[in-house]
Scaffold this active site. Structure first.
Site, PDB file in Angstrom:
ATOM      1  N   GLY A  21     -42.592  -1.998 -47.717  1.00 37.96           N
ATOM      2  CA  GLY A  21     -43.360  -3.271 -48.433  1.00 37.96           C
ATOM      3  C   GLY A  21     -43.873  -2.860 -49.783  1.00 37.96           C
ATOM      4  CB  CYS A  75     -10.960  14.298 -61.584  1.00 31.44           C
ATOM      5  SG  CYS A  75      -9.668  13.796 -60.053  1.00 31.44           S
ATOM      6  CD1 TRP A 134     -37.440 -17.816 -41.912  1.00 31.83           C
ATOM      7  CD2 TRP A 134     -36.663 -15.831 -43.048  1.00 31.83           C
ATOM      8  NE1 TRP A 134     -36.713 -17.039 -40.916  1.00 31.83           N
ATOM      9  CE2 TRP A 134     -36.061 -15.884 -41.553  1.00 31.83           C
ATOM     10  CE3 TRP A 134     -36.404 -15.096 -43.913  1.00 31.83           C
ATOM     11  CZ2 TRP A 134     -35.665 -14.838 -41.147  1.00 31.83           C
ATOM     12  CZ3 TRP A 134     -35.790 -13.996 -43.507  1.00 31.83           C
ATOM     13  CH2 TRP A 134     -35.525 -13.708 -42.205  1.00 31.83           C
ATOM     14  NE  ARG A 170     -30.300  -6.493 -45.382  1.00 25.54           N
ATOM     15  CZ  ARG A 170     -31.306  -6.532 -44.463  1.00 25.54           C
ATOM     16  NH1 ARG A 170     -30.612  -7.004 -43.340  1.00 25.54           N
ATOM     17  NH2 ARG A 170     -32.566  -6.894 -44.574  1.00 25.54           N
ATOM     18  CD  GLU A 207      -6.987   8.206 -62.565  1.00 24.63           C
ATOM     19  OE1 GLU A 207      -7.775   8.908 -63.560  1.00 24.63           O
ATOM     20  OE2 GLU A 207      -7.466   8.257 -61.411  1.00 24.63           O
ATOM     21  CB  SER A 232     -43.042 -12.260 -45.832  1.00 19.99           C
ATOM     22  OG  SER A 232     -42.131 -11.281 -45.103  1.00 19.99           O
TER      23      SER A 232
END
Length: 366
Positions: free
Chosen positions: A300, A76, A171, A185, A53, A169
């Site tokens: 994991g 607010c 790729w 990320r 605002e 893992s």
């Protein structure tokens, strides 16, 4: 009014411009209309900076008589890092304020709306409320559940495995998917892994394939079994961006003190009934003490399974490749067996083809 919907869409578009920059504050956009013309717009650009605002009103000289203000979250009423937006609107005297949703923050909820109405400003609430709740699902979780919003992310094969039995893992996903992960990320506040992932993969958990801010890196290491040459302990982000949680009975107190003397943020907290870090305590601490509102869970399988059984996963993002392994590790390898008749916790939100992979976003049923 159909015009209210169109202008609120613009306010929501403005709000999303702050993605990845304002947490733990909400995403808020503001559009000011006079007649049938948008005369100003703005959004919350950074944590601690002017609210939407204020940003929009700063572009207009004089008061707002004859104007309608569109904002996707209730203005607010409290003094935080900036003055109350409701007071500014009351001072500028717009004819109407259209609000998508009330503020889930208990110190604001309903007060901004009451203040506007009490000062003779026509106030309409609920325009595109579902859309507003969606873009601020992180903030809503922070306010209501007093913890960060958790997104579990993993790549998997066509037959549902995230790694080979030997934990290899790289790729599974394609290069385009990996770039998409790095983009995501930049939008979260932190990436969280277990100590097993640090030992097996020695991840960097930083942003490399795109431009953007680096998230905090969190490790749950109940007994502090971490290799001292790990990237997370030794690279140039170790002191600034890494937080390690161990139990207050961690076996290697000497290592705790050593890491702290080197400037690393090692926190000792209560253990759960299994002798491991109490996840709920860690999450509450991350939100309250570190302003971390959104966490990407990177694994994991033990960590995914623990968060699933605690019902702490709000969203799952999968990158499914066309590869087939035949056997391997499931993302939720360690949960107690479930039944097909059990109600699903997640519903499909959207899918997207990325390179050779299919990206799917699954939202928790609430």
């Amino acid at each position: 009014m159909s015009s209210d919907i169109e202008y609120m869409k613009l306010a929501l578009e403005q709000a999303e411009l702050g993605k990845g920059k304002v947490s733990p504050n909400p995403l808020v956009g503001c559009v000011i209309v006079k007649g049938d013309k948008v005369i100003a717009s703005g959004y919350h650009k950074e944590f601690g900076g002017p609210h939407a605002e204020v940003d929009a009103i700063s572009k207009i000289e004089g008061d707002l008589k004859g104007c309608t203000v569109y904002v996707n979250l209730e203005p607010c009423t409290h003094h935080g890092k900036t003055p109350p937006c409701a007071d500014l609107l009351i001072e500028k005297k717009p004819d109407r304020v259209v609000i998508a949703m009330d503020d889930p923050n208990p110190i604001v909820k309903g007060n901004g709306i009451s203040a506007l109405e009490g000062n003779g400003i026509e106030t309409n609430v609920g325009v595109l409320e579902d859309e507003a709740r969606l873009i601020n699902r992180v903030f809503i979780t922070n306010m209501i559940e007093k913890r960060p919003f958790i997104t579990a992310k993993f790549a998997m094969t066509l037959d549902g495995f995230m790694a080979q039995r030997d934990h290899e893992s790289k790729w599974i996903s394609c290069e385009n998917s990996r770039t998409d992960v790095h983009r995501f990320r930049t939008e979260v506040d932190a990436i969280l892994v277990g100590s097993g992932t640090v030992r097996q993969d020695n991840p960097m958990l930083n942003v490399r394939l795109v431009e953007g801010r680096a998230p905090k890196r969190i490790v749950l290491a109940s007994h502090l079994q971490l290799p001292l040459n790990s990237h997370l302990l030794k690279d140039d982000q170790a002191k600034e961006n890494t937080i390690i949680y161990c139990t207050n009975e961690a076996q290697n107190i000497k290592l705790v003190n050593q890491l702290r003397s080197e400037g690393l943020n090692v926190k000792s907290i209560s253990k759960n009934s299994k002798g491991k870090v109490d996840v709920r305590i860690a999450l509450a601490d991350l939100l309250k003490e570190n302003n971390i509102g959104h966490i990407m869970l990177e694994g994991g399988a033990k960590l995914f399974s623990e968060f699933f059984e605690l019902d702490l996963i709000d969203e799952i993002i999968t990158y499914q490749s066309p590869k087939i392994l035949g056997s391997g590790l499931s993302p939720f390898e360690y949960i107690k067996p479930l039944h097909l008749s059990d109600e699903s916790r997640f519903q499909l939100f959207k899918t997207e083809v990325i390179g050779t992979d299919i990206k799917a976003v699954w939202s928790r049923n609430k």
